[in-house]
Write a protein that holds these residues in place. Structure first.
Motif, PDB file in Angstrom:
ATOM      1  N   SER A  26       0.361  -1.139   0.414  1.00 21.68           N
ATOM      2  CA  SER A  26       0.033   0.330   0.082  1.00 21.68           C
ATOM      3  C   SER A  26       0.789   1.707   0.116  1.00 21.68           C
ATOM      4  CB  SER A  26      -0.572   0.188   1.214  1.00 21.68           C
ATOM      5  OG  SER A  26      -1.697  -1.241   1.293  1.00 21.68           O
ATOM      6  N   ILE A  27       0.291   2.315  -0.943  1.00 22.00           N
ATOM      7  CA  ILE A  27       1.839   3.229  -0.653  1.00 22.00           C
ATOM      8  C   ILE A  27       0.142   4.678  -0.621  1.00 22.00           C
ATOM      9  CG2 ILE A  27       2.446   4.757  -2.767  1.00 22.00           C
ATOM     10  CD1 ILE A  27       3.356   2.958  -3.387  1.00 22.00           C
ATOM     11  N   PHE A  28       0.183   5.595   0.253  1.00 25.41           N
ATOM     12  CA  PHE A  28      -0.026   6.631   1.026  1.00 25.41           C
ATOM     13  C   PHE A  28       1.150   7.808   0.241  1.00 25.41           C
ATOM     14  CE2 PHE A  28      -0.878   3.078   3.477  1.00 25.41           C
ATOM     15  CZ  PHE A  28      -2.456   2.674   3.255  1.00 25.41           C
ATOM     16  N   TYR A  29      -0.257   8.462  -1.115  1.00 20.38           N
ATOM     17  CA  TYR A  29       0.484  10.228  -1.295  1.00 20.38           C
ATOM     18  C   TYR A  29      -0.046  11.217  -0.579  1.00 20.38           C
ATOM     19  CZ  TYR A  29       1.473  13.558  -4.062  1.00 20.38           C
ATOM     20  OH  TYR A  29       2.634  14.867  -4.651  1.00 20.38           O
ATOM     21  N   THR A  30       0.179  11.821  -0.103  1.00 13.40           N
ATOM     22  CA  THR A  30      -0.388  13.356   0.350  1.00 13.40           C
ATOM     23  C   THR A  30       0.913  13.986   0.360  1.00 13.40           C
ATOM     24  OG1 THR A  30      -0.395  11.963   2.331  1.00 13.40           O
ATOM     25  CG2 THR A  30      -0.795  14.309   2.687  1.00 13.40           C
ATOM     26  N   ASN A  82       4.750 -13.285  -6.550  1.00 11.55           N
ATOM     27  CA  ASN A  82       3.283 -13.377  -7.220  1.00 11.55           C
ATOM     28  C   ASN A  82       2.346 -13.270  -6.266  1.00 11.55           C
ATOM     29  OD1 ASN A  82       5.837 -14.682  -8.868  1.00 11.55           O
ATOM     30  ND2 ASN A  82       5.053 -16.642  -7.370  1.00 11.55           N
ATOM     31  N   ASP A  83       1.225 -12.968  -7.299  1.00 16.39           N
ATOM     32  CA  ASP A  83      -0.291 -12.517  -6.875  1.00 16.39           C
ATOM     33  C   ASP A  83       0.056 -11.061  -6.297  1.00 16.39           C
ATOM     34  OD1 ASP A  83      -1.717 -13.437  -8.793  1.00 16.39           O
ATOM     35  OD2 ASP A  83      -0.929 -15.908  -7.392  1.00 16.39           O
ATOM     36  N   VAL A  84       0.560  -9.938  -6.128  1.00 18.85           N
ATOM     37  CA  VAL A  84       1.038  -8.828  -5.481  1.00 18.85           C
ATOM     38  C   VAL A  84      -0.553  -8.242  -5.269  1.00 18.85           C
ATOM     39  CG1 VAL A  84       2.170  -6.977  -5.501  1.00 18.85           C
ATOM     40  CG2 VAL A  84       3.140  -8.475  -6.115  1.00 18.85           C
ATOM     41  N   LYS A  85      -0.853  -7.904  -3.711  1.00 22.41           N
ATOM     42  CA  LYS A  85      -2.106  -7.196  -4.064  1.00 22.41           C
ATOM     43  C   LYS A  85      -1.344  -5.433  -4.164  1.00 22.41           C
ATOM     44  CE  LYS A  85      -5.048 -10.592  -2.032  1.00 22.41           C
ATOM     45  NZ  LYS A  85      -4.088 -11.481  -2.121  1.00 22.41           N
ATOM     46  N   PHE A  86      -1.610  -4.878  -4.864  1.00 17.99           N
ATOM     47  CA  PHE A  86      -1.299  -3.441  -4.566  1.00 17.99           C
ATOM     48  C   PHE A  86      -2.358  -2.015  -4.522  1.00 17.99           C
ATOM     49  CE2 PHE A  86      -0.902   0.568  -7.237  1.00 17.99           C
ATOM     50  CZ  PHE A  86       0.917   0.951  -6.541  1.00 17.99           C
ATOM     51  N   LYS A  87      -2.431  -1.338  -3.732  1.00 16.11           N
ATOM     52  CA  LYS A  87      -3.238  -0.436  -3.240  1.00 16.11           C
ATOM     53  C   LYS A  87      -1.760   1.380  -3.553  1.00 16.11           C
ATOM     54  CE  LYS A  87      -5.083   0.483   1.061  1.00 16.11           C
ATOM     55  NZ  LYS A  87      -6.516   0.359   2.112  1.00 16.11           N
TER      56      LYS A  87
END
Length: 597
Positions: free
Chosen positions: A138-142, A176-181
């Motif tokens: 998970s990446i949070f951009y502010t 493998n099977d990365v979940k990206f947010k």
């Protein structure tokens, strides 16, 4: 002697077996001892390395670690790397906080052929490969205001690591099977993007005194490859589905390749429009392939800048539909001019060249007056667009984007057009000029009949030249149309809802309204000077078309005075026809009354 020889052999065999068993036991005991000794040391080193490498911003946790000295394997279960929000708050207060925060979770981390003794003796950590199971990133951009420019840390990763290791080398990392947010918190309304079933491979990671100066590496890796297949998700309003057959990224090749991309409306044209109270265009976009070449991944990661030498879009379709039976939206579509919309993109875009190959474009409208849909086609659109950017530094150097396009109008007439966009003009200044080749006027009947109830029974266009300038207020310029043998038929609908020609009114139109050729006889060539004031609901392409349409009307001799004359004649004709019908009915009524007498 015969009795003692077998005993000696048996005794020798016992000694050999005993030595082997002792060696195995010693090796096992040593491995067990080293495993137990290395577990806490390795745990401590991992935790400290993450803290040191991130300036205390991130922490790592895991449930257990298994080390096998003999096989060189390491397994770490339930790994979590999370930001320390207290530290982050302090960095914000100091105005030096990063704008991106990461959170990583994975169920198992497996390291193959690790040699801890080499780490201990030579300060070199070499790993053949790392496999990561069930990763979630998970990446949070502010967007942080008033951020200070932090004094650059010019130390290379090797210089940061050399107090612990002289060399770190990893053959490959498999995810493998990365979940990206990706969560963009810089917008008025937080926007979240999800990707799943993504596969990532990171090849040839090397941190040492030599590789530290290798500018071709991203995150010290020679190549990072990411792939996703058969990806499909609904837009937040559920009105569209975005589909990707396959997407591929390689930092070594500096490429992004997308195949089978599509933005598909959830409903058919009319059903889509009826989901809204007011007019709302529907868009259908499909592309066989999109290729981004020489993509600068360092800029993309560090500053959210999409910088590329060339983008190629091949074999696609753009279909737009608008239902005119709905009331007009109370918005100004001027803000959605392509170059004005580009300025609102939150990421910096710097694309030197965009190449378009074989794109079919169509625009359709439903006319409630005729209860019919008209469509205009542009087949096989191809061309090149230069200098697509919203980057302020790039705009200060060059603020014009030039598009050179070629297509076939209704599959019959070849059009070459040049569009120049002023990228820094707040009013969206632009110009377009071009040529239309020879084509029969009947080619556009499929749009003029349902939308204007006008048909051409004959006519040949020999060429058209236009040069127009405009902005959000309107557009105007010159247009020259060369044609001959033009004859128009005005249409109406009969009781069966079929289009039917209006013979006498058409005769008036051809006699009084339309010039059947340009130039005509010894008369000079007519050059039109159209201008169209854009209404708030008018889009960019609507403005382009309406201005051309004004020029076409002027070129064939339709002026406001002539239209008024034709309208008056048509009204007189209708009045006369109605009077005749009344007299006919009165005569019939009198005959019926006389029969009764």
């Amino acid at each position: 002697m015969e009795n003692t020889s077998p005993k000696k052999k048996h005794t020798l065999l016992k000694w050999v077996l005993g030595i082997i068993i002792t060696i195995v036991l010693l090796a096992g005991a040593t491995a067990w001892y080293l495993n137990e000794k290395w577990k806490p040391l390795l745990t401590t080193e991992i935790e400290n390395s993450i803290i040191d490498a991130t300036d205390s911003l991130y922490r790592v946790k895991f449930t257990k670690i298994q080390v096998n000295i003999l096989s060189g394997g390491v397994i770490v279960d339930s790994v979590e790397i999370t930001p320390d929000l207290r530290i982050y708050k302090k960095l914000i207060d100091k105005r030096i906080a990063p704008e991106n925060l990461f959170s990583i979770n994975l169920s198992k981390l497996s390291l193959k052929q690790v040699n801890p003794l080499k780490v201990y003796r030579e300060r070199k950590l070499v790993i053949e490969n790392i496999t990561i199971q069930d990763p979630s990133l998970s990446i949070f951009y502010t967007k942080l205001p008033n951020k200070l420019k932090k004094a650059p840390d010019n130390r290379t990763p090797y210089q940061k690591l050399k107090s612990v290791l002289d060399e770190l080398k990893i053959g490959s990392i498999f995810l493998n099977d990365v979940k990206f947010k990706y969560v963009d918190q810089s917008l008025k309304k937080t926007k979240t993007t999800f990707l799943d079933r993504m596969n990532i491979r990171i090849n040839d990671i090397l941190i040492d005194s030599i590789s530290q100066n290798d500018s071709t590496r991203i995150f010290n890796a020679k190549d990072i490859i990411a792939e996703i297949s058969d990806y499909d998700f609904a837009t937040p309003d559920s009105m569209y589905h975005l589909h990707l057959k396959h997407a591929f990224i390689s930092t070594l090749k500096k490429q992004l390749i997308i195949s089978g991309a599509g933005l598909i409306p959830r409903y058919t044209d009319m059903a889509f429009s009826r989901q809204f109270e007011k007019q709302q265009e529907s868009y259908r976009l499909t592309f066989d392939s999109i290729m981004v070449d020489n993509l600068n991944f360092n800029n993309l990661i560090d500053s959210r800048t999409v910088k590329s030498d060339k983008i190629t879009i091949k074999n696609g379709e753009l279909a737009v539909f608008l239902n005119r039976e709905k009331p007009v939206k109370n918005i100004d579509k001027g803000k959605n001019f392509p170059h004005l919309a580009l300025q609102r993109v939150p990421w910096d875009i710097i694309v030197d060249t965009t190449v378009i190959k074989n794109i079919n474009v169509s625009y359709s409208e439903y006319n409630p007056k005729t209860e019919a849909k008209g469509t205009i086609h542009f087949n096989g659109l191809k061309g090149t667009i230069f200098n697509v950017t919203n980057d302020s530094a790039s705009l200060s150097n060059k603020n014009i984007a030039n598009a050179y396009l070629e297509t076939m109008l209704m599959g019959k007439g070849k059009i070459n057009v040049h569009i120049a966009f002023n990228l820094s003009d707040p009013k969206g200044g632009f110009s377009y000029d071009g040529k239309l080749g020879s084509m029969p006027t009947s080619a556009i009947n499929s749009i003029t009949i349902p939308l204007a109830m006008v048909k051409t029974s004959s006519g040949q266009v020999h060429g058209m030249d236009f040069n127009i300038k405009g902005n959000v207020d309107g557009a105007g310029g010159t247009l020259t149309l060369r044609y001959d043998d033009l004859n128009v038929i005005l249409m109406k609908k009969d009781e069966a809802e079929n289009f039917k020609k209006m013979g006498l009114i058409s005769l008036f139109a051809n006699a009084l309204l339309v010039n059947n050729a340009n130039p005509k006889g010894n008369n000079p060539l007519t050059v039109a000077h159209p201008y169209y004031a854009r209404p708030p609901e008018g889009s960019f392409f609507n403005l382009m078309w309406k201005t051309i349409f004004q020029g076409l009307k002027q070129s064939i001799g339709i002026s406001k005075d002539k239209e008024a004359k034709l309208t008056k004649r048509a009204e007189n004709f209708k009045d006369a026809k109605a009077a005749r019908e009344r007299r006919k009915q009165e005569r019939q009524k009198r005959r019926e009354e006389r029969k009764k007498e």
